[in-house]
Design an enzyme around this catalytic site. Structure first.
Site, PDB file in Angstrom:
ATOM      1  N   GLU A  35       0.821  -1.213   0.000  1.00 29.68           N
ATOM      2  CA  GLU A  35       0.000   0.000   0.000  1.00 29.68           C
ATOM      3  C   GLU A  35       0.852   1.260   0.000  1.00 29.68           C
ATOM      4  O   GLU A  35       0.517   2.259   0.638  1.00 29.68           O
ATOM      5  CB  GLU A  35      -0.941  -0.011   1.208  1.00 29.68           C
ATOM      6  CG  GLU A  35      -1.921  -1.167   1.181  1.00 29.68           C
ATOM      7  CD  GLU A  35      -2.829  -1.224   2.403  1.00 29.68           C
ATOM      8  OE1 GLU A  35      -2.775  -0.311   3.258  1.00 29.68           O
ATOM      9  OE2 GLU A  35      -3.595  -2.190   2.493  1.00 29.68           O
ATOM     10  N   CYS A  36       1.939   1.225  -0.724  1.00 29.86           N
ATOM     11  CA  CYS A  36       2.910   2.318  -0.753  1.00 29.86           C
ATOM     12  C   CYS A  36       2.860   3.014  -2.113  1.00 29.86           C
ATOM     13  O   CYS A  36       2.492   2.401  -3.114  1.00 29.86           O
ATOM     14  CB  CYS A  36       4.305   1.728  -0.506  1.00 29.86           C
ATOM     15  SG  CYS A  36       5.666   2.896  -0.586  1.00 29.86           S
ATOM     16  N   GLY A  37       3.259   4.253  -2.144  1.00 35.09           N
ATOM     17  CA  GLY A  37       3.351   4.964  -3.410  1.00 35.09           C
ATOM     18  C   GLY A  37       4.353   4.339  -4.365  1.00 35.09           C
ATOM     19  O   GLY A  37       4.279   4.548  -5.575  1.00 35.09           O
ATOM     20  N   PHE A  38       5.289   3.556  -3.840  1.00 34.15           N
ATOM     21  CA  PHE A  38       6.291   2.892  -4.673  1.00 34.15           C
ATOM     22  C   PHE A  38       5.898   1.463  -5.045  1.00 34.15           C
ATOM     23  O   PHE A  38       6.671   0.767  -5.707  1.00 34.15           O
ATOM     24  CB  PHE A  38       7.648   2.864  -3.952  1.00 34.15           C
ATOM     25  CG  PHE A  38       8.263   4.230  -3.762  1.00 34.15           C
ATOM     26  CD1 PHE A  38       8.807   4.920  -4.832  1.00 34.15           C
ATOM     27  CD2 PHE A  38       8.282   4.817  -2.516  1.00 34.15           C
ATOM     28  CE1 PHE A  38       9.372   6.180  -4.656  1.00 34.15           C
ATOM     29  CE2 PHE A  38       8.844   6.075  -2.325  1.00 34.15           C
ATOM     30  CZ  PHE A  38       9.390   6.762  -3.400  1.00 34.15           C
ATOM     31  N   THR A  39       4.714   1.022  -4.638  1.00 34.28           N
ATOM     32  CA  THR A  39       4.301  -0.367  -4.872  1.00 34.28           C
ATOM     33  C   THR A  39       4.343  -0.741  -6.348  1.00 34.28           C
ATOM     34  O   THR A  39       4.637  -1.889  -6.688  1.00 34.28           O
ATOM     35  CB  THR A  39       2.900  -0.621  -4.285  1.00 34.28           C
ATOM     36  OG1 THR A  39       2.954  -0.365  -2.880  1.00 34.28           O
ATOM     37  CG2 THR A  39       2.419  -2.037  -4.514  1.00 34.28           C
TER      38      THR A  39
END
Length: 165
Positions: A35-39
């Site tokens: 659930e990360c912006g970098f996922t």
């Protein structure tokens, strides 16, 4: 003294990942989160795995180490993490069980990476990347801002992938 090939981690879907099976192969370790912006970097990691990894017996190993340490962005259990990675990004490279990667409770692998890479190499967010050479030494580390398909990372992977490296 612990060396890279001495480590073992529980696998996300059960069993154990024994790093000794990767002797002579370069390894890219990434602390991941769903659930990360970098996922979306899972896409680039999977592409690396397809192109440089599993297709050759001495190719690049990619190891994802899910962690809930940063922003609680990996809240799922093993089954949820596995399903997300496979369905959303087609991940087929090895994934360790969700682990602590920072602080005093960090798993031994990440303590070793911190020791080898120095203070600045400590993960401060998801998707830090650690490139291990064929001899099991930390070659270089990268922040989450380095995309898995960046020319800089690809060049370093090529460098450690050479037989004489």
């Amino acid at each position: 003294m612990t060396r890279f090939h001495d480590f073992r981690l529980p696998a996300l879907e059960g069993g154990e990942i024994d790093f000794s099976q990767w002797r002579g192969r370069p390894v890219l370790i990434v602390n991941t989160a769903s659930e990360c912006g970098f996922t979306k970097q899972y896409e680039g990691l999977q592409k690396l795995w397809r192109e440089m990894g599993h297709s050759t017996p001495d190719g690049l190993i990619i190891l994802g180490v899910p962690s809930n340490d940063f922003g609680k962005q990996e809240p799922g259990n093993a089954q949820q993490i596995s399903q997300f990675c496979q369905r959303r990004y087609g991940v087929s490279f090895p994934l360790a069980a969700r682990s602590v990667v920072r602080g005093t409770e960090a798993i031994p692998l990440f303590k070793w990476l911190a020791k080898e890479g120095g203070f600045l190499s400590l993960p401060r967010w998801n998707f830090y990347k650690y490139l291990i050479d064929r001899q099991g030494r930390l070659h270089r580390w990268f922040t989450p801002l380095t995309d898995p398909q960046s020319p800089r990372l690809l060049e370093e992977i090529r460098r450690v992938s050479q037989k004489h490296a």
